[in-house]
Design a protein around this motif. Structure first.
Motif, PDB file in Angstrom:
ATOM      1  N   ALA A 210       0.699  -1.347  -0.289  1.00  0.00           N
ATOM      2  CA  ALA A 210       0.396  -0.134  -0.150  1.00  0.00           C
ATOM      3  C   ALA A 210       0.696   0.811   0.202  1.00  0.00           C
ATOM      4  N   ALA A 211       2.206   1.252   0.552  1.00  0.00           N
ATOM      5  CA  ALA A 211       2.741   2.511   0.577  1.00  0.00           C
ATOM      6  C   ALA A 211       3.482   2.924  -1.313  1.00  0.00           C
ATOM      7  N   LEU A 212       3.198   1.944  -1.532  1.00  0.00           N
ATOM      8  CA  LEU A 212       4.582   1.968  -2.402  1.00  0.00           C
ATOM      9  C   LEU A 212       3.574   2.738  -3.651  1.00  0.00           C
ATOM     10  N   LEU A 213       1.979   2.212  -3.008  1.00  0.00           N
ATOM     11  CA  LEU A 213       0.971   2.453  -4.177  1.00  0.00           C
ATOM     12  C   LEU A 213       0.565   3.674  -3.906  1.00  0.00           C
ATOM     13  N   LEU A 214       1.488   4.106  -2.895  1.00  0.00           N
ATOM     14  CA  LEU A 214       0.511   5.331  -2.360  1.00  0.00           C
ATOM     15  C   LEU A 214       1.527   6.419  -2.807  1.00  0.00           C
ATOM     16  N   LEU A 215       2.821   6.010  -3.101  1.00  0.00           N
ATOM     17  CA  LEU A 215       3.494   6.954  -3.656  1.00  0.00           C
ATOM     18  C   LEU A 215       3.233   7.173  -5.433  1.00  0.00           C
ATOM     19  N   VAL A 216       2.862   6.042  -5.923  1.00  0.00           N
ATOM     20  CA  VAL A 216       3.067   6.158  -7.032  1.00  0.00           C
ATOM     21  C   VAL A 216       1.625   6.558  -7.501  1.00  0.00           C
ATOM     22  N   MET A 217       0.450   6.785  -7.492  1.00  0.00           N
ATOM     23  CA  MET A 217      -0.985   6.382  -7.393  1.00  0.00           C
ATOM     24  C   MET A 217      -0.639   8.540  -7.340  1.00  0.00           C
ATOM     25  N   LYS A 218      -1.895   8.479  -7.758  1.00  0.00           N
ATOM     26  CA  LYS A 218      -2.173  10.176  -7.697  1.00  0.00           C
ATOM     27  C   LYS A 218      -2.923  10.626  -6.438  1.00  0.00           C
ATOM     28  N   THR A 219      -3.475   9.566  -6.423  1.00  0.00           N
ATOM     29  CA  THR A 219      -4.682  10.293  -5.017  1.00  0.00           C
ATOM     30  C   THR A 219      -4.731   9.248  -4.407  1.00  0.00           C
ATOM     31  N   GLU A 220      -4.819   9.187  -3.064  1.00  0.00           N
ATOM     32  CA  GLU A 220      -5.148   8.422  -1.410  1.00  0.00           C
ATOM     33  C   GLU A 220      -6.471   7.041  -1.969  1.00  0.00           C
ATOM     34  N   GLU A 221      -7.178   7.855  -2.451  1.00  0.00           N
ATOM     35  CA  GLU A 221      -8.485   7.061  -2.611  1.00  0.00           C
ATOM     36  C   GLU A 221      -7.810   6.088  -4.025  1.00  0.00           C
ATOM     37  N   GLU A 222      -7.519   6.450  -5.232  1.00  0.00           N
ATOM     38  CA  GLU A 222      -6.961   5.515  -5.954  1.00  0.00           C
ATOM     39  C   GLU A 222      -5.733   4.872  -5.651  1.00  0.00           C
ATOM     40  N   ALA A 223      -5.439   4.894  -4.793  1.00  0.00           N
ATOM     41  CA  ALA A 223      -4.186   4.102  -3.876  1.00  0.00           C
ATOM     42  C   ALA A 223      -4.874   2.345  -3.381  1.00  0.00           C
ATOM     43  N   PHE A 224      -6.165   3.141  -2.925  1.00  0.00           N
ATOM     44  CA  PHE A 224      -7.754   2.013  -2.130  1.00  0.00           C
ATOM     45  C   PHE A 224      -7.791   1.272  -3.418  1.00  0.00           C
ATOM     46  N   TRP A 225      -7.972   1.811  -4.525  1.00  0.00           N
ATOM     47  CA  TRP A 225      -8.890   0.736  -5.479  1.00  0.00           C
ATOM     48  C   TRP A 225      -7.568  -0.022  -6.021  1.00  0.00           C
ATOM     49  N   MET A 226      -6.559   0.265  -5.963  1.00  0.00           N
ATOM     50  CA  MET A 226      -5.435  -0.353  -6.667  1.00  0.00           C
ATOM     51  C   MET A 226      -4.998  -1.747  -5.655  1.00  0.00           C
ATOM     52  N   LEU A 227      -4.958  -1.225  -4.397  1.00  0.00           N
ATOM     53  CA  LEU A 227      -5.554  -1.845  -3.341  1.00  0.00           C
ATOM     54  C   LEU A 227      -6.015  -3.558  -3.280  1.00  0.00           C
ATOM     55  N   ALA A 228      -7.514  -2.329  -4.148  1.00  0.00           N
ATOM     56  CA  ALA A 228      -9.098  -3.152  -3.797  1.00  0.00           C
ATOM     57  C   ALA A 228      -8.576  -4.386  -5.077  1.00  0.00           C
ATOM     58  N   VAL A 229      -8.427  -4.355  -6.325  1.00  0.00           N
ATOM     59  CA  VAL A 229      -8.366  -4.809  -7.370  1.00  0.00           C
ATOM     60  C   VAL A 229      -6.978  -5.900  -6.870  1.00  0.00           C
ATOM     61  N   LEU A 230      -5.951  -5.699  -6.673  1.00  0.00           N
ATOM     62  CA  LEU A 230      -4.801  -5.975  -6.424  1.00  0.00           C
ATOM     63  C   LEU A 230      -5.237  -7.674  -5.637  1.00  0.00           C
ATOM     64  N   LEU A 231      -5.877  -7.354  -4.772  1.00  0.00           N
ATOM     65  CA  LEU A 231      -6.545  -8.652  -3.555  1.00  0.00           C
ATOM     66  C   LEU A 231      -7.481  -9.045  -3.643  1.00  0.00           C
ATOM     67  N   GLU A 232      -8.405  -8.638  -4.876  1.00  0.00           N
ATOM     68  CA  GLU A 232      -9.699  -9.148  -5.861  1.00  0.00           C
ATOM     69  C   GLU A 232      -9.472  -9.761  -6.544  1.00  0.00           C
ATOM     70  N   ASN A 233      -8.852  -9.247  -7.835  1.00  0.00           N
ATOM     71  CA  ASN A 233      -9.274  -9.503  -8.910  1.00  0.00           C
ATOM     72  C   ASN A 233      -7.529 -10.037  -9.490  1.00  0.00           C
ATOM     73  N   VAL A 234      -6.341  -9.512  -9.143  1.00  0.00           N
ATOM     74  CA  VAL A 234      -5.128 -10.107  -9.803  1.00  0.00           C
ATOM     75  C   VAL A 234      -4.738 -10.558  -9.550  1.00  0.00           C
ATOM     76  N   LEU A 235      -4.380 -10.827  -7.774  1.00  0.00           N
ATOM     77  CA  LEU A 235      -3.808 -11.991  -7.014  1.00  0.00           C
ATOM     78  C   LEU A 235      -4.193 -13.323  -7.480  1.00  0.00           C
ATOM     79  N   VAL A 236      -3.534 -14.258  -6.140  1.00  0.00           N
ATOM     80  CA  VAL A 236      -4.627 -15.373  -6.638  1.00  0.00           C
ATOM     81  C   VAL A 236      -5.403 -15.833  -4.883  1.00  0.00           C
ATOM     82  N   ASN A 237      -6.292 -15.737  -5.046  1.00  0.00           N
ATOM     83  CA  ASN A 237      -7.273 -16.353  -3.967  1.00  0.00           C
ATOM     84  C   ASN A 237      -7.021 -16.227  -2.492  1.00  0.00           C
TER      85      ASN A 237
END
Length: 476
Positions: A210-237
């Motif tokens: 999440a920390a690295l996502l915060l450094l890359v994304m433009k907003t805190e909210e976008e970092a949250f959604w990137m974390l969500a899609v990562l855990l819910e769609n990209v990585l294995v359950n």
């Protein structure tokens, strides 16, 4: 969010060592010159002059790649890379030969371009679009994140307690993350997600992601959604759920792939009784964010958000392959760990790693990896079930035994002992099963006495689950 677009030249701090008697060669002087500087994302990097030269070359490659992307934006339009995804979703069909040739050409071009790296300026937009994060956010009201932030404010759970404990240990010394503002932003992202998904809650390792996502994304909210899609769609359950069954599966698949792709290394490590999960577990849980330099990590993530989790296996295997000859000469567990850590920490050129990962690995598709996962899942679940039954039938016996081992480790490493004791205190037999690899991790780490990991969060394997929260807002 952090000032990643600075165009200032790299600043160096030279610390020369006093050398004896004879004047050393130029090569020797360069090898003994320590250089400190900040990379593009604000992390302090230490290396020699050769490392600096590599990083300067990498920066020039990034500039050239940026010019390629900007030229395509000018010729094809600002969102040209969305065409394959838009076509397949809106028309409800997969990409077929019946689609326009230009669409297929764009898909092929995009894959090649992403493997060569997304320019830092475009990375937030491209990630958010291609990963599915934008689509996921579009399924909820625009005020979702702000409403969630307000709803969970002031709530105290096991997850929030562990998050608060981990905040100051997440990339300490970073000029933005290690500040009150950075801690507050990271806390909101992690706490909010712990309430969104009670099956995951919070797992150590997510703080670095999440920390690295915060450094890359433009907003805190976008970092949250990137974390969500990562855990819910990209990585294995179930990679980050309480029993870590998904993580177990990934480790088993990786061991099988290592045996097939690097048979000499696998046979040598088996003879040494070295468990590759001692190093690979952190790679997979932290997605290499603690192991590789930041730009190399983000190049891996470029591919991760476009092609999926198979890139993690490609990269992990490539690290072993790059150091094959050196690993074959190692005969101590500590030596193997040292080689792999030194290698990952100095892979400043992403192309060095990714060329091996893609060009020297042979065919390894998402489909074949998924088949391997299905093969390994029953054995993993059987092991976890067996361990749970053993714990239930033996009462506190296993807890006491593991607790004794942890206490023994506390004698030589107070931080490890304190964190491990806290881990044992948080666990319940039914709800939080300590995985076999984590127990082995503690035992091997303490018995080997290599002293390679001094900071306690490297040794910590403390996952907490917030059981009282629901999928979205729970009782709020």
């Amino acid at each position: 969010m952090f000032g990643t677009q600075s165009k200032k030249d790299t600043q160096f701090e030279y610390q020369t060592q006093i050398l004896p008697n004879l004047r050393p060669s130029i090569h020797a002087r360069r090898a003994n010159l320590t250089v400190k500087f900040q990379d593009l994302y604000g992390f302090t990097v230490e290396g020699n002059v050769d490392d600096v030269n590599v990083l300067n070359e990498v920066r020039e490659k990034v500039r050239k790649q940026g010019r390629v992307w900007w030229a395509l934006e000018a010729n094809k339009g600002a969102n040209w890379y969305l065409e394959p995804q838009i076509s397949s979703i809106t028309q409800g069909i997969a990409l077929k030969s019946s689609l326009k040739f230009s669409t297929l050409a764009n898909a092929i071009t995009l894959k090649r371009l992403i493997r060569k790296g997304i320019p830092p300026a475009l990375r937030p937009k491209v990630w958010f679009a291609l990963s599915g994060a934008a689509k996921k956010r579009s399924t909820v009201p625009e005020s979702y994140y702000n409403d969630l932030t307000v709803a969970v404010e002031g709530k105290v759970t096991p997850a929030t307690k562990q998050i608060d404990h981990d905040l100051p240990r997440t990339f300490p010394g970073h000029p933005w993350l290690d500040t009150p503002e950075g801690h507050a932003a990271l806390r909101r992202v992690l706490v909010n997600y712990s309430f969104r998904d009670s099956d995951v809650g919070y797992c150590q390792g997510l703080n670095y992601v999440a920390a690295l996502l915060l450094l890359v994304m433009k907003t805190e909210e976008e970092a949250f959604w990137m974390l969500a899609v990562l855990l819910e769609n990209v990585l294995v359950n179930d990679c980050y759920t309480t029993n870590l069954s998904g993580c177990h599966v990934e480790q088993r698949v990786f061991k099988d792939l290592l045996a097939r792709k690097c048979p000499r290394i696998h046979a040598h490590l088996e003879e040494m009784e070295f468990d590759v999960s001692l190093v690979a577990t952190e790679w997979f849980l932290c997605l290499f964010s603690k192991s590789l330099p930041s730009e190399t990590t983000l190049r891996v993530w470029d591919v991760l958000f476009n092609e999926g989790a198979k890139i993690l296996f490609h990269v992990a295997l490539a690290i072993f392959m790059i150091k094959e000859e050196e690993l074959l000469l190692a005969h101590q567990v500590g030596d193997v760990i040292n080689i792999l850590q030194k290698t990952t920490h100095h892979l400043f050129d992403p192309d060095e790693l990714l060329t091996v990962a893609f060009d020297k690995m042979g065919l390894m598709t998402t489909y074949t990896i998924s088949k391997q996962r299905k093969i390994q899942e029953p054995a993993v679940m059987a092991e976890l079930d067996q361990r749970l039954r053993r714990l239930n039938s033996s009462g506190n016996t296993d807890d006491e035994k593991l607790g004794t081992g942890v206490q023994a480790g506390a004698d030589s490493s107070p931080e490890l002992g304190a964190d491990a004791t806290a881990l044992m205190g948080r666990r319940t037999r039914e709800d939080n099963v300590i995985s076999d690899w984590s127990a082995k991790y503690f035992v091997n780490l303490m018995n080997s006495k290599t002293g390679l990991r001094q900071d306690s969060d490297d040794c910590d394997i403390a996952w907490t689950q917030q059981s009282e929260s629901s999928r979205v807002l729970g009782s709020t």
